[in-house]
Design a protein around this motif. Structure first.
Motif, PDB file in Angstrom:
ATOM      1  N   ALA B 124      39.446  43.833  29.795  1.00 28.95           N
ATOM      2  CA  ALA B 124      38.963  44.230  31.121  1.00 28.95           C
ATOM      3  C   ALA B 124      39.573  43.352  32.210  1.00 28.95           C
ATOM      4  CB  ALA B 124      37.434  44.143  31.162  1.00 28.95           C
ATOM      5  N   ALA B 125      39.615  42.049  31.967  1.00 25.88           N
ATOM      6  CA  ALA B 125      40.119  41.122  32.991  1.00 25.88           C
ATOM      7  C   ALA B 125      41.604  41.343  33.256  1.00 25.88           C
ATOM      8  CB  ALA B 125      39.858  39.680  32.549  1.00 25.88           C
ATOM      9  N   ALA B 128      42.081  44.699  35.042  1.00 28.74           N
ATOM     10  CA  ALA B 128      41.588  44.618  36.422  1.00 28.74           C
ATOM     11  C   ALA B 128      42.543  43.824  37.306  1.00 28.74           C
ATOM     12  CB  ALA B 128      40.197  43.984  36.441  1.00 28.74           C
ATOM     13  N   GLY B 129      43.039  42.706  36.790  1.00 28.53           N
ATOM     14  CA  GLY B 129      43.965  41.881  37.567  1.00 28.53           C
ATOM     15  C   GLY B 129      45.233  42.631  37.906  1.00 28.53           C
ATOM     16  N   THR B 132      44.549  45.506  40.369  1.00 30.88           N
ATOM     17  CA  THR B 132      44.309  44.992  41.725  1.00 30.88           C
ATOM     18  C   THR B 132      45.629  44.631  42.404  1.00 30.88           C
ATOM     19  OG1 THR B 132      42.189  44.115  41.003  1.00 30.88           O
ATOM     20  CG2 THR B 132      43.053  43.283  43.087  1.00 30.88           C
ATOM     21  N   LEU B 133      46.519  43.974  41.651  1.00 28.92           N
ATOM     22  CA  LEU B 133      47.818  43.603  42.219  1.00 28.92           C
ATOM     23  C   LEU B 133      48.626  44.857  42.568  1.00 28.92           C
ATOM     24  CD1 LEU B 133      48.817  40.582  39.935  1.00 28.92           C
ATOM     25  CD2 LEU B 133      47.998  40.505  42.292  1.00 28.92           C
ATOM     26  N   LEU B 144      40.916  46.225  45.277  1.00 27.83           N
ATOM     27  CA  LEU B 144      39.824  45.542  44.565  1.00 27.83           C
ATOM     28  C   LEU B 144      38.963  46.552  43.809  1.00 27.83           C
ATOM     29  CD1 LEU B 144      38.200  42.832  44.177  1.00 27.83           C
ATOM     30  CD2 LEU B 144      36.864  43.548  46.134  1.00 27.83           C
ATOM     31  N   GLY B 147      40.835  47.948  40.887  1.00 27.91           N
ATOM     32  CA  GLY B 147      40.878  46.967  39.803  1.00 27.91           C
ATOM     33  C   GLY B 147      39.591  46.933  39.001  1.00 27.91           C
ATOM     34  N   VAL B 148      38.448  46.963  39.703  1.00 30.82           N
ATOM     35  CA  VAL B 148      37.148  46.916  39.016  1.00 30.82           C
ATOM     36  C   VAL B 148      36.968  48.148  38.128  1.00 30.82           C
ATOM     37  CG1 VAL B 148      34.654  46.908  39.324  1.00 30.82           C
ATOM     38  CG2 VAL B 148      36.079  45.505  40.813  1.00 30.82           C
ATOM     39  N   GLY B 151      39.492  48.086  35.204  1.00 30.45           N
ATOM     40  CA  GLY B 151      39.100  47.043  34.259  1.00 30.45           C
ATOM     41  C   GLY B 151      37.856  47.408  33.467  1.00 30.45           C
ATOM     42  N   ALA B 152      36.890  48.018  34.129  1.00 36.65           N
ATOM     43  CA  ALA B 152      35.635  48.362  33.453  1.00 36.65           C
ATOM     44  C   ALA B 152      35.854  49.388  32.349  1.00 36.65           C
ATOM     45  CB  ALA B 152      34.618  48.874  34.472  1.00 36.65           C
ATOM     46  N   PHE B 153      36.755  50.332  32.588  1.00 39.71           N
ATOM     47  CA  PHE B 153      36.943  51.396  31.597  1.00 39.71           C
ATOM     48  C   PHE B 153      38.096  51.107  30.630  1.00 39.71           C
ATOM     49  CE2 PHE B 153      34.467  53.607  34.834  1.00 39.71           C
ATOM     50  CZ  PHE B 153      33.513  54.214  34.032  1.00 39.71           C
ATOM     51  N   PRO B 155      38.544  48.726  28.234  1.00 38.03           N
ATOM     52  CA  PRO B 155      38.200  48.521  26.814  1.00 38.03           C
ATOM     53  C   PRO B 155      37.845  49.825  26.101  1.00 38.03           C
ATOM     54  CG  PRO B 155      37.090  46.904  28.177  1.00 38.03           C
ATOM     55  CD  PRO B 155      37.696  47.900  29.100  1.00 38.03           C
TER      56      PRO B 155
END
Lengths: 103, 163
Positions: B124-125, B128-129, B132-133, B144, B147-148, B151-153, B155
């Motif tokens: 996820a991290a 997301a990173g 976001t970039l 942002l 990214g969230v 990242g959340a989906f 995995p």
């Protein structure tokens, strides 16, 4: 708009979002894929905030190597000590030193 | 979750079940309301077993339990708001170029790194990173948000692809 009203509205929305997954739709009753997504939401949000801050810092003219070195130091301190205060102190110190080295 | 040692899978699963249980389900498990709350605390606040909550043996009474935590929450709220007010006041007095500009990133790194113990959190991290970039040019902080969500989906999508 009155800032106090904005703060109150933000507080209400925040409370509703929290209570929704506790009382109205308990997490244990949700499908597994949503529960996995909710669990991953925390690390994802923090990583996205770090990426945003990183971009903003570099765009403001700060040295990317200095920021990356400080992040590496902060990560190492967190893994070893798991102390937020120490992590912030060491991260800022390394960032300051690396900025001096990079001019 | 910050732990002294990796939990066995069965122990972690049991703690998750207890943390999510209703008061009736806790009764079925032979546990009290306070024990359910404490287990949630271990998992979600990252407390270590054998310390903190365990050291408070006088909170078995629900009334004492609620009074204790309401007092703690009120104290934290007062300190939190006072600190924000203080920093709003003195923030303008500080020079713009100080190592304090790195403080938010350091704090976020300090919160994120202990969570990377689990593979799903790492996936996820990273997702997301990167998202976001990639979405940095989107207006109104859209990068942002992107990214969230990614990242959340991530995995779940990775697990589906690997099965």
């Amino acid at each position: 708009v009155n800032p106090l009203l904005v703060l109150c509205a933000a507080g209400c929305v925040s409370w509703l979002l929290r209570v929704t997954f506790i009382d109205l739709f308990p997490a244990r009753n949700l499908p597994p894929w949503i529960r996995t997504a909710l669990g991953a939401g925390g690390p994802a949000a923090i990583a996205a905030l770090i990426a945003t801050d990183l971009t903003r810092t570099v765009l403001h003219g700060e040295s990317l190597p200095a920021v990356l070195a400080a992040m590496a130091a902060a990560s190492a301190v967190t893994m070893r000590f798991q102390n937020l205060g120490l992590t912030a102190a060491v991260g800022m110190a390394v960032y300051w030193l690396a900025s001096l080295v990079n001019g | 979750v910050a732990l002294d040692r990796p939990l066995a899978e069965s122990e972690l699963q049991r703690d998750l079940r207890v943390a999510q249980a209703s008061s009736h389900e806790l009764e079925d498990l032979g546990l009290s309301f306070t024990q359910g709350i404490e287990t949630g605390g271990y998992l979600f606040l990252g407390r270590k077993k054998g310390s903190d909550f365990d050291s408070r043996t006088d909170l078995g009474n629900p009334q004492r339990f609620r009074r204790y935590w309401l007092t703690v929450a009120a104290a934290i709220g007062v300190v939190w708001l006072s600190a924000i007010g203080l920093t709003l006041t003195i923030g303008d007095l500080l020079p713009a170029e100080t190592p304090l500009t790195f403080a938010p990133i350091a704090i976020l790194v300090g919160i994120l790194v202990p969570k990377l113990h689990y593979q799903e959190a790492r996936q996820a991290a990273i997702a997301a990173g990167l998202a976001t970039l990639c979405g940095g040019s989107l207006p109104s902080g859209g990068g942002l948000l992107l990214g969230v969500v990614v990242g959340a989906f991530a995995p779940t999508l990775i697990a589906r692809r690997s099965t």
